[in-house]
Design a protein around this motif. Structure first.
Motif, PDB file in Angstrom:
ATOM      1  N   UNK A  17       0.845  -1.380  -0.067  1.00  0.00           N
ATOM      2  CA  UNK A  17      -0.055   0.337  -0.144  1.00  0.00           C
ATOM      3  C   UNK A  17       1.073   1.157   0.176  1.00  0.00           C
ATOM      4  N   UNK A  18       0.388   2.198  -0.017  1.00  0.00           N
ATOM      5  CA  UNK A  18       1.367   3.309  -0.098  1.00  0.00           C
ATOM      6  C   UNK A  18       2.723   3.803   1.295  1.00  0.00           C
ATOM      7  N   UNK A  19       1.954   3.484   2.429  1.00  0.00           N
ATOM      8  CA  UNK A  19       3.151   3.490   3.085  1.00  0.00           C
ATOM      9  C   UNK A  19       4.368   2.658   2.938  1.00  0.00           C
ATOM     10  N   UNK A  20       4.406   1.544   2.499  1.00  0.00           N
ATOM     11  CA  UNK A  20       5.057   0.715   2.041  1.00  0.00           C
ATOM     12  C   UNK A  20       6.260   0.983   0.624  1.00  0.00           C
ATOM     13  N   UNK A  21       5.063   1.988  -0.019  1.00  0.00           N
ATOM     14  CA  UNK A  21       5.800   1.993  -1.465  1.00  0.00           C
ATOM     15  C   UNK A  21       6.127   3.923  -0.991  1.00  0.00           C
ATOM     16  N   UNK A  22       5.893   4.187   0.125  1.00  0.00           N
ATOM     17  CA  UNK A  22       6.067   5.405   0.622  1.00  0.00           C
ATOM     18  C   UNK A  22       8.061   4.877   1.093  1.00  0.00           C
ATOM     19  N   UNK A  23       7.829   4.391   1.834  1.00  0.00           N
ATOM     20  CA  UNK A  23       9.260   4.135   2.471  1.00  0.00           C
ATOM     21  C   UNK A  23      10.620   3.865   1.298  1.00  0.00           C
ATOM     22  N   UNK A  24       9.692   2.704   0.410  1.00  0.00           N
ATOM     23  CA  UNK A  24      10.953   2.330  -0.548  1.00  0.00           C
ATOM     24  C   UNK A  24      11.564   3.598  -1.365  1.00  0.00           C
ATOM     25  N   UNK A  25      10.479   4.618  -1.802  1.00  0.00           N
ATOM     26  CA  UNK A  25      10.625   5.784  -2.235  1.00  0.00           C
ATOM     27  C   UNK A  25      11.675   6.398  -1.380  1.00  0.00           C
ATOM     28  N   UNK A  26      11.364   6.839  -0.277  1.00  0.00           N
ATOM     29  CA  UNK A  26      12.521   7.428   0.444  1.00  0.00           C
ATOM     30  C   UNK A  26      13.879   6.987   0.291  1.00  0.00           C
ATOM     31  N   UNK A  27      14.165   5.217   0.425  1.00  0.00           N
ATOM     32  CA  UNK A  27      15.370   4.894   0.172  1.00  0.00           C
ATOM     33  C   UNK A  27      15.450   4.793  -0.816  1.00  0.00           C
TER      34      UNK A  27
END
Length: 244
Positions: free
Chosen positions: A71-81
């Motif tokens: 979901x959006x939370x998983x994707x946001x953390x990966x994008x930050x990395x």
């Protein structure tokens, strides 16, 4: 950013982040334990008593995880990395949603649903790319394979590694956890005294211990908003406009 000298965001994620992807939690009224008591499917004694029932339970969970999507939370953390931030994820969840979203540094405290391991040698693990585990599936030492999951009453083998990661945190982000499961909940005490800690959870106001900043929003809303602020500013900080 991204090297060992850049600020380190350590994320502790729990069942709430996966629930937003449709994965049942253990403690909800309609959760996994509604039809499956802990002592029947998630203890060493249950395995000794009825391994076939335990395997069926985890096969069903595995199928559920395969159908779920980050979901959006998983994707946001990966994008930050991907944007160069130094991000480490410690998850209490046994699903692979963080990895599927693109996070590369993920430590699974309680095991991984898509691995089987030897019932006599925990170092011997085998990927389960498809299907599940059946009675008669054995490790290279000839012992029955079991789910690579930490059951109630078992030690948490990666806890020391998790403690070491939290001790390196410049900011600790806790997402979707009740902070009730030990020893995972005690990880907060391993953070440096000057490292801010923030909890993102719809019940953050009631769950957060003293000194922890509360963002009372679902993970899929609160985490992306934080990440957007961090990316815009190019640093880890807690904008007051998002805080409760």
């Amino acid at each position: 950013m991204g090297d060992h000298t850049s600020p380190h965001l350590v994320v502790l994620s729990g069942a709430g982040i996966s629930a937003e992807s449709g994965i049942q939690t253990f403690r909800a009224a309609d959760g996994l334990w509604a039809d499956h008591p802990i002592e029947d499917v998630a203890t060493p004694e249950a395995w000794d008593r009825d391994p076939e029932r335990v395997l069926r339970f985890y096969d069903a969970r595995r199928d559920q995880v395969r159908r779920a999507r980050p979901n959006a939370a998983h994707k946001a953390l990966a994008q930050l990395e991907r944007r160069g931030f130094r991000v480490s994820v410690i998850t209490q969840n046994i699903d692979d949603l963080h990895e599927r979203a693109g996070s590369r540094r993920v430590l699974h405290l309680h095991g991984e649903i898509f691995q089987a391991r030897s019932s006599v040698d925990p170092r011997m693990c085998y990927p389960l790319r498809r299907g599940g585990i059946r009675l008669g599936d054995v490790c290279d030492k000839g012992s029955q394979l079991r789910p690579d999951v930490v059951w109630f009453g078992e030690a948490v083998p990666h806890f020391a590694d998790a403690c070491a990661l939290v001790a390196e945190a410049d900011l600790l982000l806790v997402v979707g956890t009740s902070l009730a499961v030990m020893p995972a909940a005690s990880l907060l005490h391993q953070a440096p005294l000057d490292a801010p800690c923030v909890l993102v959870d719809p019940e953050a106001g009631a769950l957060a211990p003293p000194g922890v900043t509360r963002i009372s929003r679902p993970a899929g809303e609160g985490v992306p908003r934080l990440v957007r602020h961090w990316q815009r500013e190019g640093r880890l900080w807690l904008p007051e406009t998002l805080l409760d």
